[in-house]
Design an enzyme around this catalytic site. Sequence first.
Site, PDB file in Angstrom:
ATOM      1  N   GLU A 263      15.977 -56.279  67.353  1.00  0.00           N
ATOM      2  CA  GLU A 263      15.111 -56.047  66.205  1.00  0.00           C
ATOM      3  C   GLU A 263      15.649 -54.926  65.316  1.00  0.00           C
ATOM      4  O   GLU A 263      15.007 -53.883  65.151  1.00  0.00           O
ATOM      5  CB  GLU A 263      13.702 -55.673  66.677  1.00  0.00           C
ATOM      6  CG  GLU A 263      13.033 -56.689  67.572  1.00  0.00           C
ATOM      7  CD  GLU A 263      11.746 -56.157  68.184  1.00  0.00           C
ATOM      8  OE1 GLU A 263      11.334 -55.026  67.819  1.00  0.00           O
ATOM      9  OE2 GLU A 263      11.153 -56.846  69.020  1.00  0.00           O
ATOM     10  N   PRO A 264      16.813 -55.082  64.719  1.00  0.00           N
ATOM     11  CA  PRO A 264      17.318 -54.013  63.852  1.00  0.00           C
ATOM     12  C   PRO A 264      16.510 -53.930  62.566  1.00  0.00           C
ATOM     13  O   PRO A 264      16.182 -54.947  61.951  1.00  0.00           O
ATOM     14  CB  PRO A 264      18.760 -54.441  63.570  1.00  0.00           C
ATOM     15  CG  PRO A 264      18.722 -55.944  63.690  1.00  0.00           C
ATOM     16  CD  PRO A 264      17.712 -56.235  64.763  1.00  0.00           C
ATOM     17  N   CYS A 331       2.152 -29.057  46.433  1.00  0.00           N
ATOM     18  CA  CYS A 331       1.626 -27.697  46.650  1.00  0.00           C
ATOM     19  C   CYS A 331       1.493 -27.410  48.140  1.00  0.00           C
ATOM     20  O   CYS A 331       0.400 -27.137  48.654  1.00  0.00           O
ATOM     21  CB  CYS A 331       0.273 -27.550  45.945  1.00  0.00           C
ATOM     22  SG  CYS A 331       0.392 -27.698  44.157  1.00  0.00           S
TER      23      CYS A 331
END
Length: 380
Positions: A263-264, A331
């Site tokens: 499952e790359p 922020c």
Amino acid sequence: MNLFSLDDAALLRLAEGGTPLFAYSLGAAEAQYRRLRAALPARVRLAYAVKANPHPELLARFAALGAAFDCASAGELARVRDLAPGRIFYAGPGKRDEELRLALELGVRIQAEGWEDLERLERFATGPVAVNLRVHPAAGVEEASRIIGGTGPSAFGVDEEDLPALLARAQGLRRVAIRGLHVFAASNERDASRLLATHAHVLAMARDLQARLGVPLEQVDLGGGLGIPYAEGEAELDVEALGRGLETLLGAHPWFTGQLVLEPGRYLAGPAGVYLARVTRVKESRGVRFAILEGGVNHLLRPLLTGQPFPARAVGKSGPLRPATLAGPLCTSLDRLGDVALPELVPGDLVALGMAGAYGFTEAMAPFLSHPVPREVWEA
């Protein structure tokens, strides 16, 4: 491996349409797929992990190349259902009832996480259903940064030591049959020998599972974990060595006549992408040079999660390199993209972050503080 899929001329041209943006090369993604496919035994199926980058352009290209797809939500199933019927896997530790019903309707291969999945599938199914059982291994690659979880406590799958009790309980199921094994225990591993050590343990576990079930396993899903470099000088994953090692493992387990699955996700999509943002401010603070960009962890969350920056370069600029801390516009002091070395920067300069084709745009916190959402642009 080239850490930037597009050259400076292309990046400058694309930036004229506005920044920040993610720029991708379909050619780079296809080259990654073809190289990996050529290196692996024919009995290995490649199932692209959609979570890495679910953009329709990329999914369509991989589908055309013959890829299967590893999905982890109903939304991902919807993206690929018409692209690759019969070539879809569905995983995830917290599947909802409606998602299991959809998976049954589509006829995808379900990766059952435990008894809860099995019991609900037994109730929802109207006919026989073959599933793969996800098992959390007791041994294998330990991750430097826990993304999947290594071999410690995990929310994923059935602990390997609990497998006998679950199989005994599953004997009472009438519609659902365990016909495969699924193990995913590593993330961004660039050492083929370490991956193969885990795969060897998985195949030994599969041999025991097949003996307990008394029927041949149709699939052994080895998961993903195929890594990419994020800095100059880091070694690439030797996919040819991985392929040779898998061929050797298959030869050592003649009892298994089914299909291996990999499952790359990151390996296929990561090298295809570049993130572009302009410098808005440069300041010195107590000996540290900050380059503040239009986007930060709201667009690229990975540096905050792993402590590792993406490879960086100043587009179209040269000169002596100086240490710089890339900061974003949020922020919060957590908005840092890493410590890098770049030429002297001024406001308006364009900074490119490479290997950003995976776990970038869709992993980020784009709505946070309502900054502009980055564009996505695809090049052939």
